[in-house]
Design a protein around this motif. Structure first.
Motif, mmCIF file in Angstrom:
data_model
loop_
_atom_site.group_PDB
_atom_site.id
_atom_site.type_symbol
_atom_site.label_atom_id
_atom_site.label_comp_id
_atom_site.label_asym_id
_atom_site.label_seq_id
_atom_site.Cartn_x
_atom_site.Cartn_y
_atom_site.Cartn_z
ATOM 1 N N ARG A 30 0.663 -1.316 0.534
ATOM 2 C CA ARG A 30 -0.197 -0.150 -0.122
ATOM 3 C C ARG A 30 1.059 1.461 -0.300
ATOM 4 O O ARG A 30 0.448 2.585 -0.409
ATOM 5 C CB ARG A 30 -1.058 -0.178 1.079
ATOM 6 C CG ARG A 30 -2.262 -0.555 1.132
ATOM 7 C CD ARG A 30 -3.003 -0.829 1.842
ATOM 8 N NE ARG A 30 -3.901 0.445 1.436
ATOM 9 C CZ ARG A 30 -5.132 0.386 2.203
ATOM 10 N NH1 ARG A 30 -5.148 0.089 3.460
ATOM 11 N NH2 ARG A 30 -5.343 1.586 1.907
ATOM 12 N N SER A 31 1.742 1.219 0.930
ATOM 13 C CA SER A 31 2.850 2.102 0.560
ATOM 14 C C SER A 31 3.607 2.542 -0.746
ATOM 15 O O SER A 31 4.247 3.590 -0.503
ATOM 16 C CB SER A 31 3.672 1.880 1.962
ATOM 17 O OG SER A 31 4.836 0.973 1.148
ATOM 18 N N GLN A 32 3.243 1.895 -1.962
ATOM 19 C CA GLN A 32 4.009 1.751 -3.523
ATOM 20 C C GLN A 32 2.798 2.536 -4.414
ATOM 21 O O GLN A 32 1.766 2.561 -3.747
ATOM 22 C CB GLN A 32 5.037 0.524 -3.192
ATOM 23 C CG GLN A 32 5.920 0.115 -3.588
ATOM 24 C CD GLN A 32 6.439 -1.476 -3.030
ATOM 25 O OE1 GLN A 32 5.717 -2.580 -3.596
ATOM 26 N NE2 GLN A 32 7.384 -0.844 -3.578
ATOM 27 N N SER A 39 8.026 3.863 -3.615
ATOM 28 C CA SER A 39 7.966 4.046 -2.580
ATOM 29 C C SER A 39 6.598 5.956 -2.553
ATOM 30 O O SER A 39 6.754 6.620 -3.691
ATOM 31 C CB SER A 39 8.496 3.840 -1.028
ATOM 32 O OG SER A 39 9.261 5.218 -1.254
ATOM 33 N N ARG A 40 6.166 6.207 -1.932
ATOM 34 C CA ARG A 40 4.775 7.460 -1.518
ATOM 35 C C ARG A 40 6.222 8.209 -0.588
ATOM 36 O O ARG A 40 6.100 9.538 -1.360
ATOM 37 C CB ARG A 40 4.013 7.190 -0.160
ATOM 38 C CG ARG A 40 3.005 6.324 -1.771
ATOM 39 C CD ARG A 40 1.942 6.333 -0.446
ATOM 40 N NE ARG A 40 0.543 5.522 -1.088
ATOM 41 C CZ ARG A 40 0.245 6.317 -2.596
ATOM 42 N NH1 ARG A 40 0.188 6.874 -2.759
ATOM 43 N NH2 ARG A 40 -0.664 4.725 -3.115
ATOM 44 N N LYS A 41 7.184 7.979 -0.291
ATOM 45 C CA LYS A 41 8.353 8.408 0.485
ATOM 46 C C LYS A 41 9.093 9.360 -1.047
ATOM 47 O O LYS A 41 9.349 10.454 -0.917
ATOM 48 C CB LYS A 41 9.133 7.921 1.369
ATOM 49 C CG LYS A 41 8.390 8.382 3.130
ATOM 50 C CD LYS A 41 8.938 7.313 3.754
ATOM 51 C CE LYS A 41 8.468 7.059 4.553
ATOM 52 N NZ LYS A 41 9.657 6.499 6.594
#
Length: 150
Positions: free
Chosen positions: A85-87, A108-110
């Protein structure tokens, strides 16, 4: 008829409601205008349907009430992996209609936050976008190293 209530004004457990056993008749045209069982809405889409939204992104219907971004679906099928989900999946050339597997990259969202903040994504050039993603990954590693040393 008064109901028993506690100090907070809530009904005490075990109290029978005043309308128990009474019939409810809504009146008016309520009965004839209700949704009927099995009736499909006019804009109903079958499973596997691909729909383009106003924001420019394309979605695919996987099951009833389950939609997924089409680029994410393509990336997962091509690489035989499930994304976290963080990708997120990024279009390297910036074209939201180019679903070629070599144009899609999972990040990644970061990393996406750094890419957007530093404006590292170049529309029209996938090579420059790849370089921008590498810069974002490098900045993320440097920030993690800085936190570890403190």
């Amino acid at each position: 008829m008064t109901q028993k209530r506690n100090s907070k004004g809530q009904f005490v457990k075990g109290t029978t409601p005043w309308n128990k056993g009474k019939d409810f008749n809504p009146g008016g045209r309520s009965v004839e205008t209700r949704f009927k069982k099995g009736l499909k809405p006019p804009k109903y889409q079958k499973i596997g349907a691909i729909v383009k939204h106003k924001d420019g992104y394309t979605y695919i219907k996987l099951a009833e009430h389950k939609w997924q971004l089409y680029q994410r679906y393509i990336w997962e099928k091509y690489h035989h992996k499930k994304l976290k989900r963080s990708q997120t999946v990024l279009f390297l050339d910036g074209n939201r209609n180019n679903f070629a597997p070599d144009n899609l990259m999972a990040i990644s969202r970061k990393e996406l936050a750094i890419i957007n903040h530093e404006k590292l994504l170049t529309k029209g050039s996938s090579d420059l976008s790849r370089t921008g993603i590498l810069i974002a990954k490098l900045k993320l590693k440097i920030s993690k190293r800085g936190e570890a040393n403190d």
